[in-house]
Design an enzyme around this catalytic site. Sequence first.
Site, short mmCIF file in Angstrom:
data_model
loop_
_atom_site.label_atom_id
_atom_site.label_comp_id
_atom_site.label_asym_id
_atom_site.label_seq_id
_atom_site.Cartn_x
_atom_site.Cartn_y
_atom_site.Cartn_z
N CYS A 14 61.99 2.98 57.22
CA CYS A 14 60.86 3.65 56.59
C CYS A 14 59.58 2.89 56.95
O CYS A 14 59.55 1.67 56.91
CB CYS A 14 60.93 3.75 55.08
SG CYS A 14 62.31 4.72 54.48
N ARG A 73 60.67 3.07 62.76
CA ARG A 73 61.28 2.60 61.50
C ARG A 73 62.05 3.71 60.78
O ARG A 73 62.68 3.48 59.76
CB ARG A 73 60.20 2.05 60.57
CG ARG A 73 59.47 0.85 61.15
CD ARG A 73 58.41 0.35 60.18
NE ARG A 73 59.02 -0.19 58.98
CZ ARG A 73 59.36 -1.45 58.80
NH1 ARG A 73 59.16 -2.33 59.77
NH2 ARG A 73 59.90 -1.85 57.68
N TRP A 93 63.46 6.93 56.70
CA TRP A 93 64.85 6.80 57.12
C TRP A 93 65.64 6.95 55.83
O TRP A 93 65.59 6.09 54.96
CB TRP A 93 65.08 5.43 57.76
CG TRP A 93 66.46 5.27 58.32
CD1 TRP A 93 66.90 5.69 59.55
CD2 TRP A 93 67.58 4.66 57.69
NE1 TRP A 93 68.23 5.36 59.71
CE2 TRP A 93 68.68 4.73 58.58
CE3 TRP A 93 67.79 4.05 56.45
CZ2 TRP A 93 69.94 4.23 58.28
CZ3 TRP A 93 69.05 3.55 56.15
CH2 TRP A 93 70.10 3.64 57.06
N ASN A 140 59.17 1.94 50.68
CA ASN A 140 60.18 1.52 51.64
C ASN A 140 61.05 0.49 50.94
O ASN A 140 60.54 -0.48 50.39
CB ASN A 140 59.49 0.90 52.87
CG ASN A 140 60.44 0.11 53.73
OD1 ASN A 140 61.63 0.42 53.82
ND2 ASN A 140 59.95 -0.94 54.35
N GLY A 141 62.37 0.70 50.94
CA GLY A 141 63.27 -0.23 50.28
C GLY A 141 64.33 0.55 49.53
O GLY A 141 64.49 1.75 49.73
N GLU A 183 77.38 -5.71 74.10
CA GLU A 183 76.03 -5.18 74.17
C GLU A 183 76.02 -3.85 74.93
O GLU A 183 75.36 -2.89 74.53
CB GLU A 183 75.09 -6.22 74.80
CG GLU A 183 73.68 -5.74 75.12
CD GLU A 183 72.87 -5.25 73.92
OE1 GLU A 183 73.33 -5.36 72.78
OE2 GLU A 183 71.77 -4.71 74.15
N LYS A 190 74.84 -0.30 73.22
CA LYS A 190 73.72 0.46 73.77
C LYS A 190 74.13 1.89 74.07
O LYS A 190 73.42 2.84 73.75
CB LYS A 190 73.22 -0.26 75.03
CG LYS A 190 71.79 -0.15 75.31
CD LYS A 190 70.91 -1.19 74.67
CE LYS A 190 71.18 -1.56 73.26
NZ LYS A 190 70.35 -2.61 72.74
N GLU A 239 74.67 3.82 70.80
CA GLU A 239 73.42 4.04 70.10
C GLU A 239 72.65 5.24 70.63
O GLU A 239 72.16 6.05 69.86
CB GLU A 239 72.52 2.81 70.33
CG GLU A 239 72.32 1.88 69.18
CD GLU A 239 71.42 0.71 69.57
OE1 GLU A 239 71.59 0.12 70.65
OE2 GLU A 239 70.53 0.40 68.77
N HIS A 251 96.82 -5.30 74.14
CA HIS A 251 97.25 -5.39 72.74
C HIS A 251 96.80 -4.17 71.94
O HIS A 251 96.73 -4.23 70.71
CB HIS A 251 96.71 -6.67 72.11
CG HIS A 251 97.24 -7.90 72.76
ND1 HIS A 251 98.57 -8.25 72.73
CD2 HIS A 251 96.63 -8.85 73.52
CE1 HIS A 251 98.75 -9.36 73.41
NE2 HIS A 251 97.58 -9.75 73.91
N LYS A 300 64.78 1.08 63.76
CA LYS A 300 64.71 -0.21 64.45
C LYS A 300 64.77 -1.40 63.51
O LYS A 300 65.41 -2.40 63.80
CB LYS A 300 63.43 -0.26 65.28
CG LYS A 300 63.42 -1.46 66.20
CD LYS A 300 62.46 -1.29 67.32
CE LYS A 300 62.58 -2.42 68.31
NZ LYS A 300 63.87 -2.43 69.03
C1 G6P Z 1 68.85 -2.34 64.39
C2 G6P Z 1 68.23 -1.98 65.73
C3 G6P Z 1 68.83 -2.84 66.83
C4 G6P Z 1 68.65 -4.33 66.49
C5 G6P Z 1 69.21 -4.67 65.11
C6 G6P Z 1 68.80 -6.05 64.66
O1 G6P Z 1 70.18 -2.00 64.37
O2 G6P Z 1 68.46 -0.62 66.02
O3 G6P Z 1 68.17 -2.56 68.06
O4 G6P Z 1 69.29 -5.08 67.45
O5 G6P Z 1 68.68 -3.75 64.14
O6 G6P Z 1 67.40 -6.10 64.53
P1 G6P Z 1 66.56 -7.43 64.56
O7 G6P Z 1 65.14 -6.98 64.36
O8 G6P Z 1 67.06 -8.28 63.45
O9 G6P Z 1 66.78 -8.06 65.89
#
Ligand code: G6P
Length: 589
Positions: A2, A27, A72, A96-97, A461, A465, A468, A484, A584
């Site tokens: 948010c 956000r 969000w 926000n929260g 990673e 990605k 996501e 396994h 994010k």
């Molecule tokens: C969310 C974002 C990711 C990020 C993660 C941690 O899931 O979508 O891209 O890696 O948060 O965020 P930070 O700001 O703590 O690196």
Amino acid sequence: MCGIVGYAGSESAAKVVYDGLKKLEYRGYDSAGIAVMNFGRIEVIKSVGRVEKLEKYAHILEGNVAIGHTRWATHGKPSTANAHPHSAGGITIVHNGIIENYAELKQKLVSEGEIFLSETDSEVIVRLIAKFYEGNLLNAVIKCAELLKGSYALLAICEGKNEIVAARYRSPVIIGLGDGCNFCASDEPALAGKCKHVCVLEDGDFAVLTADEVKICDSLGKEIKRQVWLNTAEPAALSLGGYPHFMIKELWEAPSTVKNTVSAFRQREEQIKDALSGVDKIILTGCGTAYHAALVGKRYFEELAGVEATVEYAGELRYNTPIISGHIVLIAVTQSGETADTVEAARLFKNLGAKVFAVTNSLHSEITRIADVVVPVAAGSEICVAATKSYSGQVSALYLLALQLSEKEVAKELLTELYGAPDLISQTLQDIDVYALAEMCARASGVYFLGRGIDYAVALEGSLKLKEISYLAGGGYPASELKHGTLALIDNKTLSAFIITDPDLAAKSANAVEQTISRGGMVAVITSLPEVQSQFAHRAEVVKLPECGKYLSPFASAAALQYLAYRTAVTLNRDPDKPRNLAKSVTVE
Ligand code: G6P
């Protein structure tokens, strides 16, 4: 998670807030809304979906004080009724929260005759402020805050008053100090190019903003001063600059991120060295991509510096009972510096007496107020929800930290190697051909990323990605674990992508590739090793990476996998910058 924006000044407040919300869309983008004070009356516009849906109204609404929100969803589905702002009894708020005791508060308010119009936790806030309001908005917000459990970044306005009252607890609020105008927002990008100075509210702070003044106070209404900083948010970082998406733009900024991170590290080297002296155990933590960078960091600490290192998801670590003994250091890795789990894990360790390091891209964030030492990642604004350049920055910062603990001569050599990382990333992005592999991913019923050692960290990673931004099912596994369980999933519709860059483990990973080919699965091999390239030529989709040393390999292989995810998302017509259901900055649990 948010975004909130507020403005008091002489310009069209709705337009200013709209512009700010556009810059905070990373956000959350489930719904958006703006409330404007027009001749003492509050007008509200809301819409489900992205902020741009408000554009035409933002240009019509008149008034010089406004607050806005991009959501969000946490409590209540994305709908107009659940969209912020929320209003009651002449008060309007954005929040926000998460209010954790909202059910209890709501029940009490309902028993007093209040009728709720949304399913949100936030609506209790506006109804409480309206209940407590007796002519002074700040006092009413303070009284309301006394009852709230959870987290809030909150902006409130009241009919007939040209002021915004802000409150903060465990969710960020930054204040922009302009000339004849003042701003508040969740994050710095909303203030880019708007004002010269900023300051950050701390937990338990309240602020009253008008066009001419910002007054910050505590819960007793006593004025307090907060440090004022130069506003360094750059408007240029918020434009696509000719690229089709932020993700690809930011991926191409990874080389300069590594360069700038090395320079920024240099400036704090002495302080960092002192703080690391005598350390005998390191715990690394983070979420999402930051956690994956930490997994690479563990290898650096153990193999380059001989210091024991473990990695824990921050969301798990914050509820553990850690044993603090000897010279233990917690390294919290976080791009935003505001991820709730990472911040709370750091707070836990700090309270237990451990030394806390923050590897972060946000130098005014909450994590920097908790940490003993801040290790900067110099990525600039990262707008795409999926992290790219911040990962390269985090890996380089962790590499530099490990070098501080390694033997002088070794460190010298390894540092020279790191200077090659920016070119390595550029070369990878220039030469790599993942078009065919992206098509294979797009057609596959499941995509598995496998590797051993440092390649396993990168496999995770790559898998994250792809999930996501392409919404493709799959996972990341150690290649050793294939037999396994994962092997049972292999058929001619599943794709297994093996990352092989470590010469010492290449033969072992190659065995797993053979086993997958034998069982009729689609196979890709992403490798920097010429012998592996020839072994699987014509039997698997081979993606060549530039040759490089083992410890630099994550810069190349992660960039390649991030690019593969991007190409796959584009092939599938997904928006790589704003994946569904994600945000994010995850500032709530
Ligand atoms: C969310 C974002 C990711 C990020 C993660 C941690 O899931 O979508 O891209 O890696 O948060 O965020 P930070 O700001 O703590 O690196």
